[in-house]
Design an enzyme around this catalytic site. Sequence first.
Site, PDB file in Angstrom:
ATOM      1  N   VAL A 268       0.855  -1.186   0.000  1.00 53.03           N
ATOM      2  CA  VAL A 268       0.000   0.000   0.000  1.00 53.03           C
ATOM      3  C   VAL A 268       0.891   1.236   0.000  1.00 53.03           C
ATOM      4  CG1 VAL A 268      -1.746   1.322   1.251  1.00 53.03           C
ATOM      5  CG2 VAL A 268      -1.888  -1.179   1.204  1.00 53.03           C
TER       6      VAL A 268
ATOM      7  N   GLY B  38       4.045   4.149   3.265  1.00 58.73           N
ATOM      8  CA  GLY B  38       3.772   2.894   2.569  1.00 58.73           C
ATOM      9  C   GLY B  38       3.962   1.717   3.498  1.00 58.73           C
ATOM     10  N   LYS B  39       3.630   0.550   3.055  1.00 59.27           N
ATOM     11  CA  LYS B  39       3.832  -0.661   3.864  1.00 59.27           C
ATOM     12  C   LYS B  39       3.631  -1.874   2.969  1.00 59.27           C
ATOM     13  CE  LYS B  39       4.630  -1.701   8.245  1.00 59.27           C
ATOM     14  NZ  LYS B  39       5.474  -0.916   9.165  1.00 59.27           N
ATOM     15  N   SER B  40       4.254  -2.987   3.327  1.00 64.77           N
ATOM     16  CA  SER B  40       4.003  -4.251   2.634  1.00 64.77           C
ATOM     17  C   SER B  40       3.667  -5.322   3.640  1.00 64.77           C
ATOM     18  CB  SER B  40       5.239  -4.768   1.892  1.00 64.77           C
ATOM     19  OG  SER B  40       5.860  -3.787   1.165  1.00 64.77           O
TER      20      SER B  40
ATOM     21  N   ASP C 139      10.189  -4.860   9.102  1.00 59.33           N
ATOM     22  CA  ASP C 139       9.132  -4.702  10.111  1.00 59.33           C
ATOM     23  C   ASP C 139       8.985  -6.072  10.769  1.00 59.33           C
ATOM     24  OD1 ASP C 139       7.014  -2.898  11.301  1.00 59.33           O
ATOM     25  OD2 ASP C 139       5.718  -4.512  10.616  1.00 59.33           O
TER      26      ASP C 139
END
Length: 419
Positions: free
Chosen positions: A61, A106-108, A147
């Site tokens: 995202v 953002g992030k995955s 993360d």
Amino acid sequence: MSRETDSILQTALHNFEQAAKRLKLENSVYQKVLGPKEKIEININPVLPDGKVTHIKVFIVRHNDALGPAKGGIRMTPDVTFDDVTGLAMEMTWKTSLIGVPFGGGKSGIQSDPARLRPDEKEIIVRAFIRGARRHIGPEIYIPAPDMGTNQTDMAHIRDCISYSEGTSITKGCYVTGKPVILGGIVGRREATGKGVVYTILSACEKLGLDIKNMRIALQGFGNVGSVAAVELAKYGVKIIAIADISGMVVNEKGLDIEALLQHSQQSGYVKGFNKATEVDRDKIFAIDCDILIPAASGSQITIDNVRDINAKIIAEGANAPTTAGADEVLNKQGIFVIPDILCNAGGVFVSYLEYTQETQREQMGLAQVEHRLAERMKQRFNEVYDFSKERSLTMREAAMDIAVSKIVEATFARGLLP
Ligand code: NAD
């Protein structure tokens, strides 16, 4: 039984909606900042060494890039959801804005359980993720980092996978941060989030007139963030009386021997089985009588069900979105001083920015320089949020959100209305 259903995304949306009301955002601006700008779901089917074909969902995202390319870690857990990744990406937008680096949010997420994977299996999955997601990753698009469930080793494989596919030894610019130093990482990045948490705790003690040496601490999560925070805090002579991880909780009223616990957990993978402490059910961590509570595990841990058990003066949110909206309200009523996640754990993304600039400029930064800049930035932003909260009678979370969202709005207007 709990009727509260707050997820990471619901908490992130609640915090934004409250800020939008206080800032009186117009609907068109509200919608634009609400985002997310882009959501990508990819199915990967890597073949493991035993010939087994796996089916793994991955999510990326990009929430907002008004201030710069999206920045945010890769969460690898079996139960990570698209909504979690969306909420965490939103949090990154506020965090990068608040800490003052030219990145967006953002992030995955990779739906897989690293605890059940051998190193070679994990490498295959990480490389498959990168091949599938390659066009969504880049120094001007989205720059991932570690993360929950991912670490330096995975970041090394990411860099190698991208440079290999380009036919080069290095990538052209910074595609990923949190890499090992030998592969263009920056000294001090691994420790940056945990150390940043400690700098905000020191600042909070100073403002509240508390002597850090007298503080008794309870910590949830003994991974990258929690273990570094514990080691750093131990240097100040504090007593860390309880630490919980996924395996259980260890308690010692006289203060845990952190070095010995670290060795034990590095060998066994968990805090459970540490012989210099009493073992207690991990979920009792919030009922521990302490001065400072540090949630440094997953999201939505402090809920309406356990919030009234908390008997601490300060909560330092090392984890992302550890407190649900309902629980947050109770903490405020009880006068507990909360250092919000977007401030408390922003040290990692700040040092990621130093790694990004180091790589872009083919520079080298020493540890003293990195640590000095981290300490200075964390203290400066803490004081800014604290002063703003006092001036406007806001909580620390409200003040942090208002400062962060205002900057996104300013950048959105500065860019102009047309694409
Ligand atoms: P990690 O995977 O290294 O460690 C997570 C720890 O939490 C482990 O000790 C695990 O056993 C424990 N844990 C998980 N579920 C638990 C539960 N229900 N009860 C008790 N313990 C539990 O992850 P990390 O990188 O240390 O990240 C921890 C938190 O900090 C996450 O919320 C993450 O989003 C946030 N964060 C991490 C970074 C970073 O640089 N790594 C930066 C900012 C924020």
